[in-house]
Design a protein around this motif. Structure first.
Motif, mmCIF file in Angstrom:
data_model
loop_
_atom_site.group_PDB
_atom_site.id
_atom_site.type_symbol
_atom_site.label_atom_id
_atom_site.label_comp_id
_atom_site.label_asym_id
_atom_site.label_seq_id
_atom_site.Cartn_x
_atom_site.Cartn_y
_atom_site.Cartn_z
ATOM 1 N N PRO A 48 0.811 -1.101 0.042
ATOM 2 C CA PRO A 48 -0.113 0.055 0.096
ATOM 3 C C PRO A 48 0.976 1.297 0.147
ATOM 4 N N SER A 49 0.310 2.286 -0.859
ATOM 5 C CA SER A 49 1.152 3.494 -0.879
ATOM 6 C C SER A 49 0.914 4.559 0.340
ATOM 7 N N VAL A 50 1.458 4.282 1.530
ATOM 8 C CA VAL A 50 1.436 4.640 2.744
ATOM 9 C C VAL A 50 2.848 5.095 3.195
ATOM 10 N N THR A 51 2.853 6.096 4.219
ATOM 11 C CA THR A 51 4.248 6.927 4.359
ATOM 12 C C THR A 51 5.359 5.744 4.924
ATOM 13 N N TYR A 52 5.013 5.019 5.824
ATOM 14 C CA TYR A 52 6.136 4.108 6.377
ATOM 15 C C TYR A 52 6.695 3.073 5.534
ATOM 16 N N PRO A 53 5.748 2.189 4.763
ATOM 17 C CA PRO A 53 6.150 1.339 4.018
ATOM 18 C C PRO A 53 7.159 1.948 2.897
ATOM 19 N N CYS A 54 6.547 3.223 2.161
ATOM 20 C CA CYS A 54 7.408 3.740 1.221
ATOM 21 C C CYS A 54 8.606 4.228 1.519
#
Length: 435
Positions: A48-54
């Motif tokens: 998913p394109s959310v901040t922490y994974p990114c």
């Protein structure tokens, strides 16, 4: 492996979108980067394109299912404010800052996600006091470099207004400038969230979002100026990037309401979760559905029937359903039973009481910060949903490039420093580099 730069400065403007380019190209400090550097107009984010994974992807070159940061927050059903993946131990495998440290380079990070307790020389991690008994300054000090952070707090703490924007980014900026001038790090990671905050609470194309981009132009100029003042500008590489884009939305959907009706979530007479068999974990524009017991065929079948019925309902807000295996193929968490993708205009919350779908107004956003007017987390395959990358300075080959993936950034940054992240999901973008 030969080193291409002495100082790599990576500036993450959270939620900077390829759609922002018409504004960016008119601003003087962004122009400084663009006129002498490389531009990638379309960077495909992750799922998913959310901040922490990114941000974990940016420093590892791997997708979430490989580096382990599969969402912003942990799966903690029923907790109103789940804990985030604040700490370095959430990341599996090595990182850009680990490899730089091994090579005896000086490293610094300011509010870079998932760096709590990391082996970074000068570290002010992104973390907040998530429990009533915690103190914000103490939580931060204990998770990063205490002396360094205390020095920054004494010098610039008066600028902050809690976690409010734009004051938080103004504090981060002064801390960044001070760090450049006094530490001259070989690797500097800095994360600004002003734009992301304004888009969440005011909408993608709001005046407030545009104002944040203008403030980012000023911040970029101050960083360039600091590099020049301490005579390392000519030896430096400046990278400006986004982690994801965002889309406007007006409806919040709560699959947990339906899971509770199916008795897959059990609550007491006060409405608190006492047990769960299946739970929908929001990633904003997408969501995981987890089944607690892999061998619980009854719960798995109930969930499968439910998500299929939602997919058939044109008013459910669900655009697509992936199995765990299909989610893994996209780089997301294969341990989920299903992954749901919201239609444009919709996003996911984790409420399990009340209504399945709620129309969001500006009054809702003002009164309760769980509601937003624009968000991310959607599939990177969504239309007009790319982020952007610009780079200039030592080791960068000027030119415009149509597209890369977020997973390609880490290996490319490592190559600039003469390092390797090993066997990664991404590749070195040699077209960007003056090899």
């Amino acid at each position: 492996m030969n080193r291409l730069t002495d100082h790599l400065i990576i500036i993450s403007f959270d939620c900077l979108s390829s759609s922002d380019f018409p504004i960016i190209e008119t601003l003087p400090h962004f122009q400084t980067i663009l006129q002498n550097g490389a531009l990638v107009r379309n960077v495909e984010s992750i799922y998913p394109s959310v901040t922490y994974p990114c941000h974990a992807t940016i420093v590892t070159g791997n997708f979430p299912n490989r580096h382990g940061v599969i969402n912003n927050t942990h799966l903690q059903p029923g907790r109103s404010s789940p804990d985030w993946h604040w700490f370095r131990d959430s990341i599996q495998g090595t990182t850009l800052y680990d490899e730089a440290k091994k090579a005896n380079m000086t490293t610094a990070a300011l509010l870079w996600p998932v760096t709590g307790r990391a082996k970074i020389d000068y570290n002010m991690p992104e973390i907040f006091a998530n429990r009533p008994w915690q103190n914000q300054i103490l939580v931060s000090l204990l998770s990063g470099s205490p002396r360094y952070q205390w020095e920054l707090h004494k010098k610039f703490g008066h600028i902050r207004n809690g976690l409010s924007q734009p004051e938080l980014d103004d504090f981060v900026l002064e801390s960044t400038v001070h760090t450049i001038k006094t530490k001259k790090p070989n690797l500097l990671l800095v994360h600004f969230t002003d734009l992301d905050t304004q888009r969440h609470f005011h909408g993608f194309s709001s005046i407030e979002a545009t104002d944040a981009i203008l403030r980012h132009n000023f911040r970029l100029g101050r960083i360039i100026e600091a590099l020049q003042e301490c005579s390392i500008y000519e030896k430096s590489t400046i990278v400006v990037l986004g982690d994801h884009s965002a889309l406007d939305e007006t409806k919040a959907i709560n699959p947990n309401v339906l899971l509770r009706k199916q008795k897959l979530i059990k609550t007491n007479n006060k409405g608190k979760i006492v047990n769960w068999h299946a739970y929908c974990k929001s990633c904003d524009g997408s969501a995981y559905i987890y089944v607690k017991n892999d061998h619980d065929e009854e719960s798995i079948n109930k969930v499968a029937n439910l998500v299929n019925s939602l997919l058939q309902d044109p008013n459910s807000g669900i655009e697509k359903v992936l199995t765990g295996a299909e989610a893994s193929e996209k780089g997301a968490d294969g341990n989920c039973a299903f992954m749901l993708e919201a239609k444009k205009g919709y996003y996911f919350l984790e409420d399990y009481l009340g209504e399945y779908c709620k129309t969001i107004t500006e009054n809702d956003v003002t009164s309760d910060k769980k509601f937003t007017l624009a968000t991310h987390g959607y599939s990177p395959e969504k239309e007009n949903y790319h982020t952007i990358l610009m780079a200039s300075g030592k080791g960068i080959l000027p030119g415009t490039h149509p597209s890369i993936r977020l997973v390609d950034e880490g290996p490319t940054f490592a190559r600039l420093l003469g390092l390797s992240l090993g066997n990664t999901d991404g590749r070195i973008i040699e077209e960007l580099l003056a090899l």
